[in-house]
Design a protein around this motif. Sequence first.
Motif, PDB file in Angstrom:
ATOM      1  N   THR A 168       0.831  -1.205   0.000  1.00  0.00           N
ATOM      2  CA  THR A 168       0.000   0.000   0.000  1.00  0.00           C
ATOM      3  C   THR A 168       0.865   1.253   0.000  1.00  0.00           C
ATOM      4  O   THR A 168       0.580   2.206  -0.729  1.00  0.00           O
ATOM      5  CB  THR A 168      -0.949   0.002   1.219  1.00  0.00           C
ATOM      6  OG1 THR A 168      -1.780  -1.160   1.144  1.00  0.00           O
ATOM      7  CG2 THR A 168      -1.810   1.233   1.252  1.00  0.00           C
ATOM      8  N   LYS A 169       1.907   1.247   0.799  1.00  0.00           N
ATOM      9  CA  LYS A 169       2.818   2.401   0.856  1.00  0.00           C
ATOM     10  C   LYS A 169       3.501   2.628  -0.495  1.00  0.00           C
ATOM     11  O   LYS A 169       3.641   3.764  -0.946  1.00  0.00           O
ATOM     12  CB  LYS A 169       3.883   2.214   1.943  1.00  0.00           C
ATOM     13  CG  LYS A 169       3.333   2.233   3.325  1.00  0.00           C
ATOM     14  CD  LYS A 169       2.937   3.630   3.692  1.00  0.00           C
ATOM     15  CE  LYS A 169       2.521   3.658   5.155  1.00  0.00           C
ATOM     16  NZ  LYS A 169       1.903   4.910   5.508  1.00  0.00           N
ATOM     17  N   ARG A 170       3.908   1.534  -1.143  1.00  0.00           N
ATOM     18  CA  ARG A 170       4.547   1.667  -2.456  1.00  0.00           C
ATOM     19  C   ARG A 170       3.568   2.215  -3.488  1.00  0.00           C
ATOM     20  O   ARG A 170       3.934   3.056  -4.310  1.00  0.00           O
ATOM     21  CB  ARG A 170       5.112   0.328  -2.915  1.00  0.00           C
ATOM     22  CG  ARG A 170       6.298  -0.122  -2.086  1.00  0.00           C
ATOM     23  CD  ARG A 170       6.960  -1.342  -2.645  1.00  0.00           C
ATOM     24  NE  ARG A 170       6.025  -2.466  -2.574  1.00  0.00           N
ATOM     25  CZ  ARG A 170       6.127  -3.582  -3.268  1.00  0.00           C
ATOM     26  NH1 ARG A 170       7.105  -3.753  -4.097  1.00  0.00           N
ATOM     27  NH2 ARG A 170       5.254  -4.542  -3.126  1.00  0.00           N
ATOM     28  N   LEU A 171       2.313   1.776  -3.418  1.00  0.00           N
ATOM     29  CA  LEU A 171       1.296   2.282  -4.345  1.00  0.00           C
ATOM     30  C   LEU A 171       0.993   3.755  -4.084  1.00  0.00           C
ATOM     31  O   LEU A 171       0.804   4.532  -5.025  1.00  0.00           O
ATOM     32  CB  LEU A 171       0.023   1.449  -4.247  1.00  0.00           C
ATOM     33  CG  LEU A 171       0.104   0.054  -4.852  1.00  0.00           C
ATOM     34  CD1 LEU A 171      -1.112  -0.764  -4.459  1.00  0.00           C
ATOM     35  CD2 LEU A 171       0.254   0.114  -6.353  1.00  0.00           C
ATOM     36  N   GLU A 172       0.949   4.142  -2.830  1.00  0.00           N
ATOM     37  CA  GLU A 172       0.715   5.551  -2.495  1.00  0.00           C
ATOM     38  C   GLU A 172       1.851   6.427  -3.005  1.00  0.00           C
ATOM     39  O   GLU A 172       1.616   7.514  -3.536  1.00  0.00           O
ATOM     40  CB  GLU A 172       0.548   5.713  -0.985  1.00  0.00           C
ATOM     41  CG  GLU A 172      -0.750   5.143  -0.472  1.00  0.00           C
ATOM     42  CD  GLU A 172      -0.850   5.106   1.045  1.00  0.00           C
ATOM     43  OE1 GLU A 172       0.131   5.481   1.740  1.00  0.00           O
ATOM     44  OE2 GLU A 172      -1.914   4.693   1.543  1.00  0.00           O
ATOM     45  N   LYS A 173       3.075   5.957  -2.857  1.00  0.00           N
ATOM     46  CA  LYS A 173       4.232   6.700  -3.359  1.00  0.00           C
ATOM     47  C   LYS A 173       4.181   6.795  -4.874  1.00  0.00           C
ATOM     48  O   LYS A 173       4.449   7.853  -5.452  1.00  0.00           O
ATOM     49  CB  LYS A 173       5.531   6.017  -2.899  1.00  0.00           C
ATOM     50  CG  LYS A 173       6.779   6.716  -3.349  1.00  0.00           C
ATOM     51  CD  LYS A 173       6.885   8.093  -2.743  1.00  0.00           C
ATOM     52  CE  LYS A 173       8.202   8.744  -3.134  1.00  0.00           C
ATOM     53  NZ  LYS A 173       8.288  10.129  -2.684  1.00  0.00           N
ATOM     54  N   ALA A 174       3.815   5.711  -5.538  1.00  0.00           N
ATOM     55  CA  ALA A 174       3.703   5.706  -6.995  1.00  0.00           C
ATOM     56  C   ALA A 174       2.635   6.692  -7.452  1.00  0.00           C
ATOM     57  O   ALA A 174       2.844   7.449  -8.408  1.00  0.00           O
ATOM     58  CB  ALA A 174       3.390   4.307  -7.503  1.00  0.00           C
ATOM     59  N   ALA A 175       1.499   6.709  -6.777  1.00  0.00           N
ATOM     60  CA  ALA A 175       0.426   7.635  -7.134  1.00  0.00           C
ATOM     61  C   ALA A 175       0.901   9.076  -7.002  1.00  0.00           C
ATOM     62  O   ALA A 175       0.638   9.915  -7.869  1.00  0.00           O
ATOM     63  CB  ALA A 175      -0.791   7.390  -6.248  1.00  0.00           C
TER      64      ALA A 175
END
Length: 51
Positions: free
Chosen positions: A3-10
């Motif tokens: 989730t953290k990686r996806l938030e950073k990607a977004a």
Amino acid sequence: MKTKRLEKAAELLLISDERIKDVAFDCGFNDLANFTKSFRDKYTPGEFRSR
């Protein structure tokens, strides 16, 4: 963790001009298809665009 990686990607997709592939790899995803599926599962296109 994912989730953290996806938030950073977004965040990076919104503020940078980097290619999606580069953002995915920078955020720890080794496979673009896996990133794309995970991203779509977390963010609907309308939700992401409204940001």
